[in-house]
Scaffold this motif. Structure first.
Motif, PDB file in Angstrom:
ATOM      1  N   TYR A 127       0.909  -1.202  -0.096  1.00  0.00           N
ATOM      2  CA  TYR A 127      -0.050   0.033  -0.067  1.00  0.00           C
ATOM      3  C   TYR A 127       0.919   1.280   0.116  1.00  0.00           C
ATOM      4  O   TYR A 127       0.427   2.303  -0.762  1.00  0.00           O
ATOM      5  CB  TYR A 127      -0.950  -0.119   1.212  1.00  0.00           C
ATOM      6  CG  TYR A 127      -2.256  -0.826   0.850  1.00  0.00           C
ATOM      7  CD1 TYR A 127      -3.094  -0.111   0.421  1.00  0.00           C
ATOM      8  CD2 TYR A 127      -2.413  -2.007   1.361  1.00  0.00           C
ATOM      9  CE1 TYR A 127      -4.416  -0.770   0.016  1.00  0.00           C
ATOM     10  CE2 TYR A 127      -3.657  -2.768   0.962  1.00  0.00           C
ATOM     11  CZ  TYR A 127      -4.691  -2.234   0.579  1.00  0.00           C
ATOM     12  OH  TYR A 127      -5.781  -2.735   0.308  1.00  0.00           O
ATOM     13  N   ASN A 128       1.958   1.254   0.745  1.00  0.00           N
ATOM     14  CA  ASN A 128       2.637   2.315   0.708  1.00  0.00           C
ATOM     15  C   ASN A 128       3.608   2.689  -0.534  1.00  0.00           C
ATOM     16  O   ASN A 128       3.895   3.883  -1.025  1.00  0.00           O
ATOM     17  CB  ASN A 128       3.818   2.074   2.122  1.00  0.00           C
ATOM     18  CG  ASN A 128       4.568   3.664   2.263  1.00  0.00           C
ATOM     19  OD1 ASN A 128       4.093   4.498   2.237  1.00  0.00           O
ATOM     20  ND2 ASN A 128       5.782   3.378   2.913  1.00  0.00           N
ATOM     21  N   ILE A 129       3.912   1.917  -1.142  1.00  0.00           N
ATOM     22  CA  ILE A 129       4.388   1.874  -2.723  1.00  0.00           C
ATOM     23  C   ILE A 129       3.527   2.595  -3.523  1.00  0.00           C
ATOM     24  O   ILE A 129       3.755   3.598  -4.015  1.00  0.00           O
ATOM     25  CB  ILE A 129       4.923   0.529  -3.176  1.00  0.00           C
ATOM     26  CG1 ILE A 129       6.085  -0.178  -2.712  1.00  0.00           C
ATOM     27  CG2 ILE A 129       4.931   0.762  -4.833  1.00  0.00           C
ATOM     28  CD1 ILE A 129       6.157  -1.697  -3.020  1.00  0.00           C
ATOM     29  N   PHE A 130       2.250   2.155  -3.691  1.00  0.00           N
ATOM     30  CA  PHE A 130       1.350   2.641  -4.429  1.00  0.00           C
ATOM     31  C   PHE A 130       0.831   4.167  -3.844  1.00  0.00           C
ATOM     32  O   PHE A 130       0.595   5.183  -4.765  1.00  0.00           O
ATOM     33  CB  PHE A 130      -0.077   1.893  -4.665  1.00  0.00           C
ATOM     34  CG  PHE A 130       0.323   0.649  -5.404  1.00  0.00           C
ATOM     35  CD1 PHE A 130       0.495   0.837  -6.969  1.00  0.00           C
ATOM     36  CD2 PHE A 130       0.376  -0.501  -4.886  1.00  0.00           C
ATOM     37  CE1 PHE A 130       0.972  -0.238  -7.523  1.00  0.00           C
ATOM     38  CE2 PHE A 130       0.616  -1.699  -5.665  1.00  0.00           C
ATOM     39  CZ  PHE A 130       0.874  -1.576  -6.970  1.00  0.00           C
ATOM     40  N   ALA A 131       0.627   4.245  -2.530  1.00  0.00           N
ATOM     41  CA  ALA A 131       0.367   5.673  -2.319  1.00  0.00           C
ATOM     42  C   ALA A 131       1.326   6.688  -2.266  1.00  0.00           C
ATOM     43  O   ALA A 131       1.033   7.826  -2.515  1.00  0.00           O
ATOM     44  CB  ALA A 131      -0.068   5.537  -0.525  1.00  0.00           C
ATOM     45  N   THR A 132       2.704   6.354  -2.217  1.00  0.00           N
ATOM     46  CA  THR A 132       3.871   7.076  -2.371  1.00  0.00           C
ATOM     47  C   THR A 132       3.928   7.492  -3.648  1.00  0.00           C
ATOM     48  O   THR A 132       4.089   8.714  -4.110  1.00  0.00           O
ATOM     49  CB  THR A 132       5.040   6.430  -1.875  1.00  0.00           C
ATOM     50  OG1 THR A 132       4.780   6.064  -0.309  1.00  0.00           O
ATOM     51  CG2 THR A 132       6.115   7.564  -2.007  1.00  0.00           C
ATOM     52  N   ALA A 133       3.810   6.525  -4.765  1.00  0.00           N
ATOM     53  CA  ALA A 133       3.757   7.035  -6.069  1.00  0.00           C
ATOM     54  C   ALA A 133       2.713   7.954  -6.454  1.00  0.00           C
ATOM     55  O   ALA A 133       2.982   8.751  -7.189  1.00  0.00           O
ATOM     56  CB  ALA A 133       3.740   5.480  -6.876  1.00  0.00           C
ATOM     57  N   LEU A 134       1.452   7.626  -5.961  1.00  0.00           N
ATOM     58  CA  LEU A 134       0.361   8.552  -6.278  1.00  0.00           C
ATOM     59  C   LEU A 134       0.622   9.872  -5.747  1.00  0.00           C
ATOM     60  O   LEU A 134       0.213  10.922  -6.350  1.00  0.00           O
ATOM     61  CB  LEU A 134      -0.926   7.970  -5.773  1.00  0.00           C
ATOM     62  CG  LEU A 134      -2.379   8.741  -6.300  1.00  0.00           C
ATOM     63  CD1 LEU A 134      -2.431   8.832  -7.586  1.00  0.00           C
ATOM     64  CD2 LEU A 134      -3.322   8.127  -5.367  1.00  0.00           C
ATOM     65  N   TRP A 135       1.120   9.961  -4.415  1.00  0.00           N
ATOM     66  CA  TRP A 135       1.377  11.254  -3.697  1.00  0.00           C
ATOM     67  C   TRP A 135       2.342  11.884  -4.546  1.00  0.00           C
ATOM     68  O   TRP A 135       2.206  13.212  -4.903  1.00  0.00           O
ATOM     69  CB  TRP A 135       1.701  10.912  -2.303  1.00  0.00           C
ATOM     70  CG  TRP A 135       2.225  12.072  -1.895  1.00  0.00           C
ATOM     71  CD1 TRP A 135       1.587  13.309  -1.110  1.00  0.00           C
ATOM     72  CD2 TRP A 135       3.585  12.538  -1.424  1.00  0.00           C
ATOM     73  NE1 TRP A 135       2.420  13.923  -0.593  1.00  0.00           N
ATOM     74  CE2 TRP A 135       3.753  13.613  -0.842  1.00  0.00           C
ATOM     75  CE3 TRP A 135       4.975  11.891  -1.943  1.00  0.00           C
ATOM     76  CZ2 TRP A 135       4.849  14.402  -0.456  1.00  0.00           C
ATOM     77  CZ3 TRP A 135       6.073  12.445  -1.639  1.00  0.00           C
ATOM     78  CH2 TRP A 135       6.087  13.813  -0.818  1.00  0.00           C
ATOM     79  N   SER A 136       3.612  11.407  -4.955  1.00  0.00           N
ATOM     80  CA  SER A 136       4.804  12.185  -5.369  1.00  0.00           C
ATOM     81  C   SER A 136       4.265  12.614  -6.951  1.00  0.00           C
ATOM     82  O   SER A 136       4.322  13.673  -7.146  1.00  0.00           O
ATOM     83  CB  SER A 136       5.927  11.416  -5.705  1.00  0.00           C
ATOM     84  OG  SER A 136       5.829  10.338  -6.392  1.00  0.00           O
ATOM     85  N   MET A 137       3.320  11.902  -7.619  1.00  0.00           N
ATOM     86  CA  MET A 137       3.019  12.381  -8.947  1.00  0.00           C
ATOM     87  C   MET A 137       1.804  13.364  -8.893  1.00  0.00           C
ATOM     88  O   MET A 137       1.900  14.316  -9.646  1.00  0.00           O
ATOM     89  CB  MET A 137       2.420  11.035  -9.805  1.00  0.00           C
ATOM     90  CG  MET A 137       3.332   9.791 -10.305  1.00  0.00           C
ATOM     91  SD  MET A 137       2.924   8.837 -11.338  1.00  0.00           S
ATOM     92  CE  MET A 137       1.903   7.792 -10.303  1.00  0.00           C
ATOM     93  N   VAL A 138       0.950  13.286  -8.005  1.00  0.00           N
ATOM     94  CA  VAL A 138      -0.188  14.318  -7.963  1.00  0.00           C
ATOM     95  C   VAL A 138       0.588  15.594  -7.304  1.00  0.00           C
ATOM     96  O   VAL A 138       0.098  16.539  -8.053  1.00  0.00           O
ATOM     97  CB  VAL A 138      -1.164  13.762  -6.911  1.00  0.00           C
ATOM     98  CG1 VAL A 138      -2.104  14.839  -6.490  1.00  0.00           C
ATOM     99  CG2 VAL A 138      -2.177  12.685  -7.625  1.00  0.00           C
ATOM    100  N   VAL A 139       1.111  15.705  -6.325  1.00  0.00           N
ATOM    101  CA  VAL A 139       1.810  16.677  -5.824  1.00  0.00           C
ATOM    102  C   VAL A 139       2.814  17.487  -6.807  1.00  0.00           C
ATOM    103  O   VAL A 139       2.624  18.618  -6.934  1.00  0.00           O
ATOM    104  CB  VAL A 139       2.389  16.626  -4.443  1.00  0.00           C
ATOM    105  CG1 VAL A 139       3.055  17.773  -3.765  1.00  0.00           C
ATOM    106  CG2 VAL A 139       1.097  16.041  -3.657  1.00  0.00           C
TER     107      VAL A 139
END
Length: 179
Positions: A127-139
């Motif tokens: 979950y952390n891998i996907f959450a971090t990838a999404l966070w960094s791409m969105v922000v």
């Protein structure tokens, strides 16, 4: 700051890495704006912030899992926020890993709280891998796209901006201390 980044080269990415280990939202926003200006590479900035943010959350989870007494001592200071973290974990389950990336004040508490439970380390990592990838791409993407707006008005309203940011930080700090 711009001169430091231009002259420092990769030093800016080292600063972004260190800053993102504990959160990184503001650092990634600044890197996105500077990427728009041509001083940094947005893809490298998102990668550096994302990797550091991921490692930071994994560290917190692992630390809480292996040193429960120390984690509990850290969390004692944040009674209401810890209660909120536990409430969100019960209400939302695993997706709280995604949610915590965007909420100031509980970003570090969720991995600690999850590490204290019997939550699977493997599941948290996925979950952390996907959450971090999404966070960094969105922000990163949003800050890059808003770079033109920020840079256009930065010189004209820099003193107003500093005053507004200071007022926001003081208000948030006051509010969070009441929680």
């Amino acid at each position: 700051m711009e001169d430091l980044i231009r002259d420092g080269g990769y030093f800016a990415y080292v600063i972004l890495f260190l800053y993102s280990f504990g959160g990184g939202f503001v650092g990634l926003v600044i890197a996105g704006v500077l990427s728009y200006a041509g001083d940094l590479n947005i893809f490298v900035s998102m990668l550096v912030a994302g990797v550091s943010n991921f490692i930071g959350d994994q560290f917190l989870f692992y630390m809480a899992r292996t040193n429960k007494n120390y984690a509990k001592d850290i969390m004692k200071k944040y009674g209401r926020k810890v209660a909120l973290a536990h409430l969100w974990m019960r209400r939302y389950g695993s997706p709280v890993v995604f949610l915590q990336k965007y909420v100031y004040g509980i970003k570090t508490l969720i991995p600690l709280a999850m590490g204290l439970t019997k939550y699977s380390f493997r599941k948290f990592t996925i979950y952390n891998i996907f959450a971090t990838a999404l966070w960094s791409m969105v922000v990163g993407y949003i800050s890059y796209r808003l770079g033109e707006v920020v840079l256009t008005y930065a010189d004209d309203y820099k003193y107003y901006g500093v005053a507004i940011i200071l007022a926001i930080v003081l208000t948030i700090t006051y509010y969070l201390k009441k929680i």
